[in-house]
Design a protein around this motif. Sequence first.
Motif, short mmCIF file in Angstrom:
data_model
loop_
_atom_site.label_atom_id
_atom_site.label_comp_id
_atom_site.label_asym_id
_atom_site.label_seq_id
_atom_site.Cartn_x
_atom_site.Cartn_y
_atom_site.Cartn_z
N ILE A 1 2.83 0.95 8.28
CA ILE A 1 3.40 -0.39 8.20
C ILE A 1 4.63 -0.44 7.30
N PRO A 2 4.60 0.14 6.07
CA PRO A 2 5.78 0.03 5.21
C PRO A 2 7.03 0.74 5.72
N ARG B 1 5.99 -12.56 11.46
CA ARG B 1 6.58 -12.75 10.13
C ARG B 1 5.63 -13.56 9.23
N ARG B 2 5.10 -14.62 9.77
CA ARG B 2 4.20 -15.46 8.98
C ARG B 2 2.99 -14.67 8.48
N ARG B 3 2.36 -13.92 9.38
CA ARG B 3 1.16 -13.18 9.02
C ARG B 3 1.45 -12.06 8.01
N MET B 4 2.52 -11.33 8.24
CA MET B 4 2.84 -10.20 7.36
C MET B 4 3.27 -10.68 5.98
N ALA C 1 0.25 -11.70 4.08
CA ALA C 1 -0.57 -10.56 3.67
C ALA C 1 0.05 -9.80 2.50
N PHE C 2 1.37 -9.65 2.49
CA PHE C 2 2.05 -8.84 1.47
C PHE C 2 2.66 -9.67 0.34
N GLY C 3 2.76 -10.98 0.54
CA GLY C 3 3.29 -11.83 -0.50
C GLY C 3 4.77 -11.65 -0.78
N LYS C 4 5.52 -11.26 0.24
CA LYS C 4 6.97 -11.07 0.07
C LYS C 4 7.65 -11.23 1.42
N ILE D 1 9.14 -5.89 2.75
CA ILE D 1 7.92 -5.09 2.93
C ILE D 1 8.29 -3.65 3.29
N GLU D 2 9.33 -3.48 4.10
CA GLU D 2 9.72 -2.14 4.55
C GLU D 2 10.36 -1.35 3.41
N LEU D 3 9.86 -0.14 3.22
CA LEU D 3 10.37 0.72 2.17
C LEU D 3 11.78 1.22 2.52
#
Length: 252
Positions: free
Chosen positions: A132-133, A152-155, A158-161, A166-168
């Motif tokens: 995922i990242p 977008r809403r769900r991710m 889940a990640f709080g950002k 989220i993507e490294l």
Amino acid sequence: MTVTKITLFDIPTTLPVPTSPNTWKVRIALNFKGLHYTTRWVETADIETVCRQLGIPPTSTSPSGAPKYTLPALIDETRSTVKLSDSTPIIAYLESTYPDPDPRRALYPADTRALQALFEAHVAQRITARLIPVMVMHMYDKKTPRDRVDFRRRMEAAFGKPLEDIELKGNAREEAWRELEGAFDELAVYKEKSGGVYFTGGQFSVADLTLVGIILAMRYDSPDEAWPKLQEWNKGEWKRYMDAFEEYLLVR
């Protein structure tokens, strides 16, 4: 092909193929068994509504205790109406309802169900969670316009950002890919011990369906990054591995 009246519920993308690892597991099982089926495409924003309307059971509960609906789902109206969700019980149902007379074609080789479950848990921890990242924006790009909003809403919840954060990137991204390569190195060692093309030797099983589904997500969601990397790892082992499944990758 066995005459059956089966509907597989899958998630559409902007591509001519789906990208969900779990729906691919069921699709490959149906193709392998030669069962006739049709696909009903349901955007993620509509999954709960459609499942509730059709009486398809939830797969789990959310932290609030509300039922959670996900795909794949399946309705079999061949003999009597059976409604299922979640890839594991769906495949178990297909195996028990439409067994192959040849035990070498069993998706659950004798007495291996516990090992299959352990394999699935191992892959989820070592590979799925780490993808995922490095693939989240690739995944987002392949969603339909409506599903991009839902994804977008769900991710972000889940990640709080923000999704883009989220993507490294940079060194962190390179390190994540090295860790993923190491995870596939480990799988290559296990697979070599099987003495065959598949993880259970000369026949493929649910363990293979699990990994193939993930590799297909890498191939279709990230054809310019994840898939080229994977093809280079382990001296091309995973490209050869996937070649063994090509005849079962039909999308009906």
